[in-house]
Motif scaffolding. Structure first.
Motif, PDB file in Angstrom:
ATOM      1  N   ALA A 150       0.793  -1.310   0.124  1.00 12.42           N
ATOM      2  CA  ALA A 150      -0.059  -0.107   0.065  1.00 12.42           C
ATOM      3  C   ALA A 150       0.863   1.284   0.138  1.00 12.42           C
ATOM      4  CB  ALA A 150      -0.966   0.106   1.104  1.00 12.42           C
ATOM      5  N   GLU A 151       2.006   1.288   0.757  1.00 11.82           N
ATOM      6  CA  GLU A 151       3.027   2.246   0.822  1.00 11.82           C
ATOM      7  C   GLU A 151       3.511   2.574  -0.783  1.00 11.82           C
ATOM      8  OE1 GLU A 151       5.589   1.333   3.953  1.00 11.82           O
ATOM      9  OE2 GLU A 151       4.223   2.152   5.415  1.00 11.82           O
ATOM     10  N   ARG A 152       3.597   1.659  -1.648  1.00  5.72           N
ATOM     11  CA  ARG A 152       4.230   1.717  -2.903  1.00  5.72           C
ATOM     12  C   ARG A 152       3.346   1.197  -3.907  1.00  5.72           C
ATOM     13  NH1 ARG A 152      10.484  -0.149  -2.189  1.00  5.72           N
ATOM     14  NH2 ARG A 152      10.571   0.442  -4.282  1.00  5.72           N
ATOM     15  N   PRO A 153       2.184   1.633  -4.042  1.00  7.89           N
ATOM     16  CA  PRO A 153       1.152   0.865  -4.981  1.00  7.89           C
ATOM     17  C   PRO A 153       1.653   0.794  -6.450  1.00  7.89           C
ATOM     18  CG  PRO A 153       0.594   3.087  -4.507  1.00  7.89           C
ATOM     19  CD  PRO A 153       1.817   2.875  -3.398  1.00  7.89           C
ATOM     20  N   GLY A 154       1.510  -0.564  -7.140  1.00  9.37           N
ATOM     21  CA  GLY A 154       2.185  -0.662  -8.330  1.00  9.37           C
ATOM     22  C   GLY A 154       3.691  -0.946  -8.496  1.00  9.37           C
ATOM     23  N   VAL A 173      -0.458  -4.476  -5.700  1.00 10.44           N
ATOM     24  CA  VAL A 173       0.645  -5.413  -5.794  1.00 10.44           C
ATOM     25  C   VAL A 173       0.972  -5.258  -7.574  1.00 10.44           C
ATOM     26  CG1 VAL A 173       1.223  -7.808  -6.216  1.00 10.44           C
ATOM     27  CG2 VAL A 173      -0.009  -7.239  -4.336  1.00 10.44           C
ATOM     28  N   ARG A 174       2.201  -5.222  -7.803  1.00 13.53           N
ATOM     29  CA  ARG A 174       2.564  -4.855  -9.384  1.00 13.53           C
ATOM     30  C   ARG A 174       2.066  -6.148  -9.779  1.00 13.53           C
ATOM     31  NH1 ARG A 174       8.803  -4.193 -11.338  1.00 13.53           N
ATOM     32  NH2 ARG A 174       8.215  -4.011 -13.577  1.00 13.53           N
ATOM     33  N   ILE A 208      -6.387 -10.451  -9.078  1.00 11.61           N
ATOM     34  CA  ILE A 208      -5.156  -9.946  -9.177  1.00 11.61           C
ATOM     35  C   ILE A 208      -4.336 -10.301 -10.167  1.00 11.61           C
ATOM     36  CG2 ILE A 208      -4.440 -12.115  -7.849  1.00 11.61           C
ATOM     37  CD1 ILE A 208      -2.600 -10.160  -6.000  1.00 11.61           C
ATOM     38  N   ARG A 209      -3.557  -9.469 -10.553  1.00  9.70           N
ATOM     39  CA  ARG A 209      -2.403  -9.657 -11.668  1.00  9.70           C
ATOM     40  C   ARG A 209      -1.427 -10.891 -11.365  1.00  9.70           C
ATOM     41  NH1 ARG A 209      -1.016  -5.143 -11.861  1.00  9.70           N
ATOM     42  NH2 ARG A 209      -2.533  -4.337 -13.307  1.00  9.70           N
ATOM     43  N   ALA A 210      -1.338 -11.907 -12.127  1.00 13.75           N
ATOM     44  CA  ALA A 210      -0.532 -12.893 -11.567  1.00 13.75           C
ATOM     45  C   ALA A 210       0.340 -13.584 -12.882  1.00 13.75           C
ATOM     46  CB  ALA A 210      -1.305 -13.983 -10.916  1.00 13.75           C
TER      47      ALA A 210
END
Length: 307
Positions: A112-116, A143-144, A178-180
Motif C-alpha cells: 500500500a505504501e508503494r502501490p504498483g 501489488v505490481r 489480481i494480476r498474476a
C-alpha cells in the motif's frame, strides 16, 4: 550518463524449511542483481521456525533480512504436512530473532505504501495472500504482479502441494482479479538439480555449504540423487523473463472440495489477468539458478558457469 536501472522491489512469501527449493529460491533472490528483497513472510505450519530459518539464510549471506511469521493454519482446514526435518541441520536456530507483528499486516502495508511498485513472490500455500486480500480490498491493485509457484496444468497430475495444502486460499486469490503469473509443475519438472550442481553450490561459502547440506538431506528423504528446483524457477520467471514463454492472459480456476481439492484449470481469455509459464530454456535456467546462488554465497556478481 544514463541513470542506473531501479532495482525490482520484491516481497517473498514462503514455506521455507520442508522442500529445499524454498531455501534455494531465497538464496537465489539474494544473489541476483537488480532485486531489492524488502522482506520475507512465512506461511504454513510452524511459521516461527520457518521465519528463523529464513533469517538464518539471510545471515549466511551477510544480511539482517527482515522476516515475519505468517499464518500457520490453512483456511481450508486441511491438516498441515510436516516432514519433521525442518531446520534440523541449523544449530542454534532458536537464537535467530525475527520481526514482531503479523506478516499479513506487513504485506498489506508494504504494497500500500508503494502501490504498483512491489512484486509479491508466493512459493508456498497462498494463505497469507488470501488473508491480505481479505484485510485490504485494495491489495490486488496495489501489488505490481503476484508471481506464484503452484498448480498443475496438464493431464499428468491433478493437484500440486501448494494449491492442495490450502485450496480455499488459492481459490480466493485467483478469484480476486489480481494480476498474476503462475509457474506449474508441468514446467518446473523440466529442470533438475544434479550432483555437479550440488558440488558448485557446496563450495559457495557458508551459505552454499548450508544449502548443499539441506539439499542432500532432501535427497536422502526421498532416496533420490536429484531434486526439482520448483521455486527458483518461479523466481527466474520474474527476474529473467527472456528465458520463459508465457500464455495469453486468462483465469485460473481451483477445485475446493473432495479428493481433487487444489486441482487447477487455466481458461485463456475472458478478461482474466493471470498468465501461465508455458515454456522455458531448459539449459540456461538451471545454470542461472546455480550462478545466482553461488553469487549470494560468495558476495560477487553472477559469472559464467565453470567448466
Amino acid at each position: 550518463m544514463p541513470a542506473a536501472p531501479t532495482a525490482r522491489a520484491v516481497v517473498l512469501d514462503t514455506d521455507i524449511g520442508t522442500d529445499v527449493d524454498d531455501a534455494m529460491a531465497l538464496a537465489l533472490l539474494l544473489g541476483l542483481p537488480g532485486v531489492d528483497l524488502l522482506g520475507v513472510a512465512t506461511v504454513y505450519g510452524d511459521t516461527a521456525l520457518r521465519a528463523r530459518l529464513a533469517r538464518r539464510y539471510g545471515a549466511l549471506a551477510g544480511l539482517a533480512l527482515p522476516v515475519r511469521a505468517g499464518e500457520g493454519k490453512p483456511l481450508s482446514g486441511r491438516e498441515v504436512w510436516w516432514a519433521g526435518h525442518e531446520g534440523s541441520l541449523h544449530t542454534g536456530l532458536d537464537g535467530e530473532a525475527y520481526e514482531d507483528g503479523p506478516a499479513v499486516e506487513w504485506l498489506v502495508r508494504t504494497v500500500a505504501e508503494r502501490p504498483g511498485e512491489v512484486d509479491v513472490l508466493a512459493i508456498g500455500p497462498l494463505t497469507n495472500i488470501a488473508l491480505a486480500l481479505e484485510a485490504d480490498p485494495g491489495f490486488a491493485e496495489n501489488v505490481r504482479t503476484l508471481w506464484v509457484m503452484g498448480g498443475a496444468f496438464d493431464d499428468v497430475e491433478r493437484t500440486e502441494h501448494n494449491f492442495r495444502s490450502d485450496a480455499l486460499a488459492a481459490h480466493r486469490v485467483f478469484s480476486s482479479g489480481i494480476r498474476a503469473v503462475v509457474t506449474g509443475l508441468e514446467v518446473t519438472r523440466r529442470v533438475k538439480v544434479l550432483e555437479p550442481h550440488l558440488r558448485r553450490l557446496g563450495a559457495a561459502g557458508a551459505l552454499g555449504g548450508a544449502l548443499a547440506a539441506d539439499i542432500d538431506q532432501w535427497w536422502k528423504f526421498w532416496d533420490e540423487q536429484w531434486n526439482v528446483p520448483h521455486d527458483p524457477v518461479a523466481v527466474l520467471s520474474m527476474v529473467r523473463p527472456e528465458l520463459f514463454t508465457l500464455s495469453e492472459p486468462g483465469t485460473v480456476l481451483i477445485e475446493t472440495e473432495g479428493e481433487d481439492a487444489g486441482a487447477s484449470v487455466f481458461r485463456p481469455g475472458g478478461g482474466g489477468r493471470t498468465r501461465l509459464v508455458r515454456d522455458l530454456d531448459t539449459a540456461e535456467v538451471p545454470e542461472e539458478i546455480v550462478r545466482g546462488i553461488v553469487a549470494a554465497g560468495t558476495g560477487r556478481e553472477p559469472a559464467a558457469a565453470e567448466a
